[in-house]
Design a protein around this motif. Structure first.
Motif, short mmCIF file in Angstrom:
data_model
loop_
_atom_site.label_atom_id
_atom_site.label_comp_id
_atom_site.label_asym_id
_atom_site.label_seq_id
_atom_site.Cartn_x
_atom_site.Cartn_y
_atom_site.Cartn_z
N LEU A 160 -37.89 -49.98 32.28
CA LEU A 160 -37.13 -48.86 32.03
C LEU A 160 -35.65 -49.26 31.31
N LYS A 161 -35.10 -48.27 30.62
CA LYS A 161 -33.86 -48.55 29.82
C LYS A 161 -32.61 -47.74 30.40
N GLY A 162 -31.49 -48.27 30.08
CA GLY A 162 -30.23 -47.69 30.09
C GLY A 162 -30.17 -46.46 31.44
N GLY B 82 -24.11 -55.33 27.70
CA GLY B 82 -24.50 -54.54 26.91
C GLY B 82 -25.95 -54.47 26.56
N THR B 83 -26.60 -55.51 26.96
CA THR B 83 -28.07 -55.76 26.59
C THR B 83 -28.95 -55.78 28.09
N LEU B 84 -28.39 -56.70 28.80
CA LEU B 84 -29.06 -56.73 30.17
C LEU B 84 -28.41 -56.02 31.10
N TYR B 85 -26.95 -56.19 31.05
CA TYR B 85 -26.28 -55.42 32.17
C TYR B 85 -25.28 -54.49 31.35
N GLU B 86 -24.82 -53.61 32.44
CA GLU B 86 -23.87 -52.60 31.77
C GLU B 86 -22.47 -53.38 31.75
#
Length: 358
Positions: free
Chosen positions: A235-237, A280-284
């Motif tokens: 899943l993304k974002g 920004g890639t793995l975590y917000e």
């Protein structure tokens, strides 16, 4: 007291805080004088750091995030329930005792943490790594709740995310112990089996009475990552529920700061730096920023070196500036002993911590 790496312990030192088993039982009491044999034993049971008594920092009191009674009761429930489930014949069996046991533990934890003025993520009590799963489950719950409280969730929401965090790894009860506790790198097939714990956990929890379905989704999604590199569904974002994202940060942090047979524990500041690599890639990014502001990256009792060349021990942490602690200076720029005095890094902005003793 001071926080000291086991590799730096010397006979004659005395423990400043108790050391617990994974079940919450006391293995070594505070005040025990360390001998060569005890120091070697600590090394064998994968304890990376301990607190020791020290006349120059005897006023530094290290408090846990929970009262001992609450923590030990939580670990007892986790161990008992997880062990019962490990002996189950299959994952479709109903575990209807979960709601009462874990809900009671969750209420006790929430009551204690909600009563704290500004709960912070502290370096927790020292435990053996005999069964990492029990302590890890509790730690991830506590870390997640600190962030969730700071974020401003309601009590009802805190209960849901707290249960999701406490039970996020319940699927591992159905994975062979030899894989869960393997000291070395997993084979591709073993890793595939380990990854299945997210879906297994969801299937265990989704039909549990009084366990919210959203808590089950936390178990399913806590290894998803916002760039789509996670599992089980990639899943993304926004496809990942916000609760699962919080738990993913806490899960990764605890894994980094825990000693295992195959790796040495990172200190908090090292783990936070590692998390930020995935910002920004793995975590917000916004979640990492809140996490950073609620974690004591330089724990009480830690020996640090400053940009001035002076060294000392962290003796106070202000919740508004946890990354700028008060340091009790004990040695000068050349390593010479000096009359102890305190330096507040939140005031002395030109001075930074450049190294820690480990």
């Amino acid at each position: 007291m001071r926080l000291v790496s086991v590799s730096r312990l010397q006979p004659g030192m005395r423990l400043g805080k108790k050391i617990y088993s994974d079940e919450g039982m006391i293995l070594l009491s505070d005040g025990v004088e360390l001998t060569d044999s005890l120091i070697k034993r600590l090394g064998r049971i994968d304890i990376g750091y301990v607190y020791v008594q020290d006349s120059l920092t005897e006023d530094v009191v290290i408090e846990g995030m929970l009262q001992d009674e609450t923590r030990n009761q939580a670990l007892k429930v986790i161990k008992t329930q997880f062990q019962d489930m490990s002996g189950a014949s299959g994952i479709t069996k109903g575990f209807y005792h979960l709601d009462k046991k874990f809900s009671g533990v969750m209420d006790s934890i929430l009551d204690e943490m909600s009563a704290q003025e500004t709960p912070m993520i502290m370096l927790l009590e020292m435990h053996t790594a005999d069964n990492y799963l029990y302590v890890h489950s509790l730690n991830v719950c506590l870390y997640t709740l600190v962030m969730a409280i700071a974020h401003g969730y309601s009590k009802a929401e805190l209960r849901v995310i707290g249960l999701g965090a406490l039970l996020h790894d319940i699927g591992k009860t159905q994975i062979p112990v030899k894989i869960v506790q393997k000291p070395g790198k997993l084979t591709d097939e073993e890793f595939r089996q380990m990854q299945a714990h997210t879906e297994i956990g969801y299937r265990i929890l989704k039909d549990e009475p009084n366990i919210p379905l959203l808590s089950a989704h936390c178990a399913l999604q806590h290894h998803e990552r916002i760039d789509g590199s996670g599992y089980p569904r990639g899943l993304k974002g926004a496809e990942i529920h916000e609760y699962a994202k919080w738990i993913g940060v806490a899960d990764s942090y605890d894994a980094m700061t825990s000693s295992r047979v195959y790796k040495k524990a990172m200190l908090p500041h090292q783990a936070v730096e590692a998390l930020y690599v995935g910002s920004g890639t793995l975590y917000e990014q916004r979640q990492l920023e809140l996490f950073r502001d609620r974690v004591a990256i330089y724990p009480l009792g830690l020996t640090v070196k400053l940009s001035t060349g002076q060294s000392g021990v962290v003796v106070k942490i202000d919740s508004t500036t946890p990354h700028r602690p008060v340091v009790r200076i004990l040695t000068g720029p050349e390593g010479e002993p000096v009359a102890p005095f305190e330096m507040d890094l939140a005031v002395m902005l030109s001075v930074v911590i450049v190294d820690v003793a480990n």
